[in-house]
Motif scaffolding. Structure first.
Motif, mmCIF file in Angstrom:
data_model
loop_
_atom_site.group_PDB
_atom_site.id
_atom_site.type_symbol
_atom_site.label_atom_id
_atom_site.label_comp_id
_atom_site.label_asym_id
_atom_site.label_seq_id
_atom_site.Cartn_x
_atom_site.Cartn_y
_atom_site.Cartn_z
ATOM 1 N N THR A 89 0.830 -1.195 0.000
ATOM 2 C CA THR A 89 0.000 0.000 0.000
ATOM 3 C C THR A 89 0.866 1.248 0.000
ATOM 4 O OG1 THR A 89 -1.708 -1.185 1.224
ATOM 5 C CG2 THR A 89 -1.842 1.216 1.220
ATOM 6 N N LEU A 90 1.866 1.273 0.840
ATOM 7 C CA LEU A 90 2.770 2.413 0.909
ATOM 8 C C LEU A 90 3.569 2.538 -0.385
ATOM 9 C CD1 LEU A 90 3.837 4.697 2.660
ATOM 10 C CD2 LEU A 90 5.476 3.094 3.648
ATOM 11 N N HIS A 91 4.078 1.428 -0.882
ATOM 12 C CA HIS A 91 4.881 1.420 -2.109
ATOM 13 C C HIS A 91 4.090 2.003 -3.288
ATOM 14 C CE1 HIS A 91 7.951 -0.073 -4.911
ATOM 15 N NE2 HIS A 91 6.946 -0.450 -5.675
ATOM 16 N N TYR A 92 2.905 1.478 -3.529
ATOM 17 C CA TYR A 92 2.104 1.953 -4.663
ATOM 18 C C TYR A 92 1.486 3.314 -4.392
ATOM 19 C CZ TYR A 92 3.009 -2.453 -6.844
ATOM 20 O OH TYR A 92 3.653 -3.528 -7.409
ATOM 21 N N GLY A 93 1.272 3.629 -3.127
ATOM 22 C CA GLY A 93 0.807 4.977 -2.781
ATOM 23 C C GLY A 93 1.834 6.026 -3.167
ATOM 24 N N ILE A 94 3.096 5.734 -2.880
ATOM 25 C CA ILE A 94 4.163 6.667 -3.265
ATOM 26 C C ILE A 94 4.247 6.742 -4.784
ATOM 27 C CG2 ILE A 94 6.654 7.088 -3.223
ATOM 28 C CD1 ILE A 94 6.664 5.818 -0.402
ATOM 29 N N HIS A 95 4.115 5.626 -5.465
ATOM 30 C CA HIS A 95 4.187 5.610 -6.927
ATOM 31 C C HIS A 95 3.074 6.428 -7.584
ATOM 32 C CE1 HIS A 95 7.505 3.151 -8.148
ATOM 33 N NE2 HIS A 95 7.113 2.090 -7.465
ATOM 34 N N PHE A 96 1.872 6.399 -7.033
ATOM 35 C CA PHE A 96 0.733 7.037 -7.689
ATOM 36 C C PHE A 96 0.211 8.292 -6.993
ATOM 37 C CE2 PHE A 96 0.548 2.691 -9.342
ATOM 38 C CZ PHE A 96 0.519 2.966 -10.699
ATOM 39 N N ILE A 97 0.231 8.331 -5.664
ATOM 40 C CA ILE A 97 -0.331 9.474 -4.938
ATOM 41 C C ILE A 97 0.669 10.623 -4.840
ATOM 42 C CG2 ILE A 97 -1.404 10.245 -2.784
ATOM 43 C CD1 ILE A 97 -3.065 8.195 -4.389
ATOM 44 N N LEU A 98 1.926 10.328 -4.547
ATOM 45 C CA LEU A 98 2.922 11.393 -4.418
ATOM 46 C C LEU A 98 3.089 12.194 -5.715
ATOM 47 C CD1 LEU A 98 4.828 12.905 -2.576
ATOM 48 C CD2 LEU A 98 6.583 11.189 -3.072
ATOM 49 N N PRO A 99 3.159 11.557 -6.892
ATOM 50 C CA PRO A 99 3.222 12.361 -8.116
ATOM 51 C C PRO A 99 1.984 13.240 -8.311
ATOM 52 C CG PRO A 99 3.855 10.112 -8.601
ATOM 53 C CD PRO A 99 3.347 10.137 -7.185
ATOM 54 N N LEU A 100 0.840 12.746 -7.875
ATOM 55 C CA LEU A 100 -0.392 13.535 -7.977
ATOM 56 C C LEU A 100 -0.310 14.776 -7.095
ATOM 57 C CD1 LEU A 100 -3.181 13.581 -9.299
ATOM 58 C CD2 LEU A 100 -4.038 12.332 -7.310
ATOM 59 N N VAL A 101 0.193 14.601 -5.878
ATOM 60 C CA VAL A 101 0.370 15.737 -4.964
ATOM 61 C C VAL A 101 1.374 16.733 -5.546
ATOM 62 C CG1 VAL A 101 1.225 16.419 -2.680
ATOM 63 C CG2 VAL A 101 -0.278 14.422 -2.905
ATOM 64 N N VAL A 102 2.492 16.237 -6.045
ATOM 65 C CA VAL A 102 3.510 17.110 -6.645
ATOM 66 C C VAL A 102 2.917 17.849 -7.840
ATOM 67 C CG1 VAL A 102 5.715 17.147 -7.894
ATOM 68 C CG2 VAL A 102 5.473 15.767 -5.819
ATOM 69 N N ALA A 103 2.141 17.160 -8.666
ATOM 70 C CA ALA A 103 1.515 17.788 -9.835
ATOM 71 C C ALA A 103 0.567 18.907 -9.418
ATOM 72 C CB ALA A 103 0.775 16.738 -10.659
ATOM 73 N N PHE A 104 -0.271 18.653 -8.410
ATOM 74 C CA PHE A 104 -1.217 19.676 -7.946
ATOM 75 C C PHE A 104 -0.518 20.868 -7.307
ATOM 76 C CE2 PHE A 104 -4.857 16.514 -7.752
ATOM 77 C CZ PHE A 104 -5.601 17.157 -8.738
ATOM 78 N N VAL A 105 0.522 20.615 -6.551
ATOM 79 C CA VAL A 105 1.189 21.688 -5.816
ATOM 80 C C VAL A 105 2.106 22.523 -6.714
ATOM 81 C CG1 VAL A 105 2.836 22.182 -3.954
ATOM 82 C CG2 VAL A 105 1.031 20.493 -3.601
ATOM 83 N N PHE A 106 2.900 21.875 -7.547
ATOM 84 C CA PHE A 106 3.921 22.597 -8.311
ATOM 85 C C PHE A 106 3.565 22.849 -9.773
ATOM 86 C CE2 PHE A 106 6.323 20.478 -4.881
ATOM 87 C CZ PHE A 106 6.857 21.611 -4.277
ATOM 88 N N PHE A 107 2.592 22.125 -10.317
ATOM 89 C CA PHE A 107 2.262 22.260 -11.735
ATOM 90 C C PHE A 107 0.747 22.404 -11.906
ATOM 91 C CE2 PHE A 107 6.065 19.656 -11.226
ATOM 92 C CZ PHE A 107 6.986 20.367 -11.975
ATOM 93 N N LYS A 108 0.156 23.346 -11.193
ATOM 94 C CA LYS A 108 -1.303 23.483 -11.125
ATOM 95 C C LYS A 108 -1.978 23.615 -12.488
ATOM 96 C CE LYS A 108 -1.331 25.465 -6.586
ATOM 97 N NZ LYS A 108 -0.997 26.623 -5.843
ATOM 98 N N LYS A 109 -1.425 24.424 -13.354
ATOM 99 C CA LYS A 109 -2.079 24.682 -14.643
ATOM 100 C C LYS A 109 -2.001 23.494 -15.588
ATOM 101 C CE LYS A 109 -1.704 29.615 -14.451
ATOM 102 N NZ LYS A 109 -1.408 30.853 -15.127
#
Length: 102
Positions: free
Chosen positions: A5-25
């Motif tokens: 759960t943690l492994h795949y969470g980092i693979h899929f959720i962390l990029p989503l968070v980074v995308a929303f925070v740093f690449f909003k548009k």
């Protein structure tokens, strides 16, 4: 159960968070590019056996080597390669956490 759960969470959720925070548009494009960082797992095809749940990927597979990781970190700095660098570095982070929990 926590480890996958943690492994795949980092693979899929962390990029989503980074995308929303740093690449909003352009978050969707950014997310897609970062998730493509999982393609470095193709180097697992070179191993025998291809999958071993007790094997740490870090510094075992060629695209998970310390040399490759250094390149991924360097890719974070130029604006043109930043998304690729984030995707690859996040992938390595997920695999490092996986190794730590073994």
């Amino acid at each position: 159960m926590l480890q996958p759960t943690l492994h795949y969470g980092i693979h899929f959720i962390l990029p989503l968070v980074v995308a929303f925070v740093f690449f909003k548009k352009r978050w969707l494009k950014a997310y897609f590019i970062m998730v493509l960082g999982m393609l470095i797992d193709l180097d697992h095809l070179l191993a025998n056996p291809i999958f071993d749940s007790n094997r740490c990927s870090i510094n075992f597979h060629p695209l998970h080597s310390y040399y490759a990781i250094a390149i991924y970190i360097v890719l974070l700095f130029p604006k043109q390669t930043r998304l690729i660098g984030f995707g690859l570095t996040i992938h390595i982070l997920a695999d490092t956490v996986d190794c730590a929990l073994m």
